[in-house]
Every structure is written in C-alpha cells, then in structure tokens.
Design a protein around this motif. Structure first.
Motif, PDB file in Angstrom:
ATOM      1  N   PHE A 226      -6.306  89.370 -87.338  1.00 57.40           N
ATOM      2  CA  PHE A 226      -4.973  88.926 -87.732  1.00 57.40           C
ATOM      3  C   PHE A 226      -4.716  88.951 -89.244  1.00 57.40           C
TER       4      PHE A 226
ATOM      5  N   LEU B  71       1.802  93.359 -84.379  1.00 52.62           N
ATOM      6  CA  LEU B  71       1.277  92.850 -83.122  1.00 52.62           C
ATOM      7  C   LEU B  71       2.383  92.975 -82.082  1.00 52.62           C
TER       8      LEU B  71
ATOM      9  N   ALA C 100      -0.993  83.874 -83.920  1.00 52.17           N
ATOM     10  CA  ALA C 100      -1.064  85.085 -84.744  1.00 52.17           C
ATOM     11  C   ALA C 100      -0.281  84.920 -86.040  1.00 52.17           C
TER      12      ALA C 100
ATOM     13  N   SER D 169      -1.924  83.323 -89.081  1.00 50.16           N
ATOM     14  CA  SER D 169      -3.001  84.045 -89.756  1.00 50.16           C
ATOM     15  C   SER D 169      -2.585  85.391 -90.319  1.00 50.16           C
ATOM     16  N   MET D 170      -1.489  85.945 -89.832  1.00 50.41           N
ATOM     17  CA  MET D 170      -1.080  87.294 -90.251  1.00 50.41           C
ATOM     18  C   MET D 170      -0.430  87.273 -91.634  1.00 50.41           C
TER      19      MET D 170
END
Length: 441
Positions: A63, A69, A90, A93-94
């Motif tokens: 991520f 994603l 997600a 953390s992305m």
C-alpha cells in the motif's frame, strides 16, 4: 532469447521491474446479483465467495507505494460487507495521490452506502450501463433496469456534493456489441446530463460460442488489413476482386484474369511473410468490412458528442493492433482473486472459455502464489512472477487468433505448455494487449 536487463534497457517501462507492484486489482467478491449476457461468469465455474479481510491485510506491505487499487473482479463489489473497511485500510497507508476505485452495476447503491464509501476514501467508481433504451438495457444487464443505473449516478452525485468530495470521480462503463453500438452516442449525452466525469468503452470478449457473432470486431490485425487494402486496389485496377480468390485458386486450368488474381494473392502472401505480418488468408480476403465500418462510425460520433459535452471518453480499438503493449505488466499490476491467489492480468485471472471468430480458446488461470502462504511483496518478488513479467516484456509471441493455423494444438487445449515460439506464457492468444479492451485502472 534471454530476458532484457532493465538496468541496461532504459527505454523499458520501470514498473514491471520494481520490487513492489504499482497497481493491485483485487476481487473482493465473485458473487453477483445480476446475470449479464456478456459476463465471464457464464463460462467459468470456479465457485463463488468473498475475499476474507485477513487475506486483504496481506496486501498491506504494498500500500505505501501503490498508485492504484481497483476492488472488483467477476462479481459485484457492493455484495462484500467489508468493502468500506478495506477501502479505509488501504487509504490510511496509500500515498495521497493513490487512487482507489471499483466498477459496479449500481443496483445495490443507496445514499447511505455512497456516503460511507466516500468517507472511507473511495475516489473513483464506474457504473455499468450498456444502453439507454430501457428494453435493451434490461436484456443485457439481466436483473437490472436503466433506472437503477440512473439512481446510482444521482445518489453518487448527491453524496459527493454533500461531502464536498470533489475528488470522487464518477464514470460509466460500456461494453460495445453489435446490438448496442448505435446507443453509444446517446449514452454519452445521457451520462453527461448526469454529471459523469468519464466513460470507458470496451469491446466484447465473448465467453459463449453463440455470442461470438455479437462482437463488433474480428481478429484480423491492423497490418494485415492495411496489406489487404493495398492489394484490393491492385486487384480492382485489374478488374478483379480479392474475395473471388477462393473460387479460383483450386482450379487446374485458370483463365488469364484468374492467373493474375492468383499471382496478386501470392504476392501479398510473400510480402506479409517478408514483413512478419500474420495472415489468416481465407478469412481476410472474404472479410465483411461492414462490421468494422459500423463500429468506427458510432465510435466517431460518440467521440464528437463527448467533446461537445465535456466528458472524457476512452475508446478501444476497432481492430487488433500489431504492436503489443500489455498495460498490466507494463503498469506493474498484480491481480488477486477472491481466494487470495495472485495472477498477472485479466486474461489469466480465471478459468473460462472464450471465442473469437468462432474459434474456441480454453484459458486456465496463472497463479504465482496465495496470500495465505505469503504476503504480496514476497509473491511479487518471487522468481516465478518476476520471470513471467520479464518474458512478457520481450513480446516475442505469435498472433494466434490471426494465424492461418489457428487455433493449433499448441494453444487450443486448456493445459497450455508452450506456443509455437516455445514461450511458456499463453499471451499469444490474448487480445488485451492489442488495444481491444478498456478497464478501470
């Protein structure tokens, strides 16, 4: 032929050789509440289920560097009760520039779900709509009505305005078939009035033999068609027609015009061989050009309307291009099934049958590991997946669906071993890398 060394080949895209994937396409559910006529679910029979959230967590190490994603596969993502939690996990953390999206039929979307998806961090959603005529829409998306897509778009627009979430991009995904091509320009106008940001159009990939004739294209390469046009004009100048070749080439005694036509076709075949152009000669000479011309005409009209309406329209090719470009491998993509298996692309994601020009190809999935056994970085960096990506980047594959021998024993069976170039990747029968399909990415 040895695989290219990315360090010594600066012209090669970087993503396939990075130690982490740049894009993940994750099948949150293989279940669906509709029975669409063109869906792969009509061919594949691998069971149904939802991706366990514990397996989704095994994607976490990717991520922090993930560009995109996409949370859908052969099923309807909104059937997964943990979809919002996955998006939030997600998004936390992305990178700030990373995109999270999915495609949906929209029939399960209401204002509360739309608001929760936006709050979780969703920034892109594509709603499936393949017609504006109610009866045609219902005949394609069996179990849904045009009103369900209309309602979904209205709910999404209201939710993003309420949240002040200008980041959310809403689009339409349209599968082009001979039955609905004429609907596309009107659908662009319909979508623009509903404030969509983009429209993705994909050609049909037939998963049933009886549905192959519904495709708006055939398998003849652009280079083969260009060569055919060159020799069509030569034949016309001699008062002949290329399509008459079938009726004369087996004659023991040929009249002068027939000898000239035979000479022309032999010359065309020799030129194709010299240029490395794959020909399926019989189908090429007798090709019905009306299908491709009709597709081109409606695509051009849709593009004109999209420009007037200010909608971003992404169109596929009308014929397969000779120059291969795998957006999945070159884009650093990994595909995850609901079972946690990691695959390289849409083509090799599931087990199914597909049909092009009446020819059947049985496809088996290519998996490089399961998230229950290793996290995504370990699988991505593993020898099997790394070698696959390097080999694909050579693009040293025949054009199976454009071959005069197609489909031969090398690639026809489900248990693929090698193609006629001795490649172990079944990419020679793939049309994705030839520009025929468009997907959310």
């Amino acid at each position: 032929m040895s695989a290219p060394d990315p360090a010594a080949s600066p012209s090669l895209p970087l993503q396939p050789f990075l130690p982490y994937p740049s894009r993940l396409i994750v099948e949150t559910s293989s279940r669906c509440n509709l029975e669409c006529v063109m869906c792969v679910k009509r061919s594949q029979s691998e069971g149904e289920g939802d991706l366990p959230e514990a397996l989704f967590d095994r994607l976490g190490p990717a991520f922090p560097r993930l560009e995109s994603l996409v949370l859908n596969g052969v099923g309807e993502p909104l059937l997964h009760s943990g979809l919002e939690a996955m998006i939030a996990r997600a998004r936390s953390s992305m990178p700030a520039t990373g995109r999270i999206g999915f495609q949906s039929n929209g029939s399960l979307l209401d204002s509360g779900r739309a608001r929760r998806l936006i709050e979780a961090g969703l920034d892109t959603i594509g709603i499936s709509a393949d017609a504006v005529t109610p009866d045609l829409f219902a005949s394609i998306r069996r179990g849904a009505e045009i009103s369900s897509a209309d309602r979904a778009l209205a709910v999404l627009d209201a939710a993003r305005r309420e949240a002040g979430a200008g980041r959310l991009r809403v689009g339409i995904e349209f599968v082009a078939m001979r039955s609905n091509l004429a609907e596309l320009p009107a659908l662009v106008s319909w979508a623009a009035r509903r404030k969509v940001d983009f429209i993705l159009v994909s050609q049909l990939f037939p998963y049933e033999r009886g549905f192959a004739a519904s495709a708006a294209y055939d398998s003849h390469l652009d280079a083969a068609l260009a060569l055919r046009e060159k020799y069509r004009l030569k034949a016309e100048a001699l008062g002949s027609r290329l399509e008459d070749y079938r009726s004369v080439f087996m004659k023991f005694t040929k009249q002068p015009p027939e000898l000239e036509l035979t000479r022309l076709v032999n010359e065309m075949t020799a030129e194709a061989l010299a240029q490395g152009i794959s020909l399926r000669i019989e189908g090429l000479l007798e090709r019905d050009d009306q299908r491709a011309e009709e597709c081109s005409r409606y695509f051009a009209e849709a593009a004109r309307v999209a420009e007037l309406e200010g909608v971003k329209l992404s169109l596929p090719g009308v014929v397969p291009r000779s120059r291969r470009e795998c957006e999945f491998v070159e884009g650093g993509s990994a595909f995850v099934s609901w079972k946690g298996d990691v695959h390289p692309c849409y083509f090799l994601w599931h087990r199914y049958a597909c049909y092009i020009d009446g020819k059947e190809k049985l496809v088996q999935p290519r998996s490089f590991g399961n998230l229950a056994d290793a996290d995504i970085l370990a699988i991505w960096q593993g020898e099997a997946f790394s070698t696959f990506r390097r080999n694909v980047m050579r693009y040293d594959y025949p054009y199976c669906f454009n071959c005069g021998f197609a489909l031969c024993d090398y690639v026809e069976g489900e248990q693929f071993e090698t193609d006629c170039h001795l490649n172990e990747e079944p990419c020679a029968a793939c049309l994705w890398c030839q520009g025929m399909f468009r997907c959310l990415s």
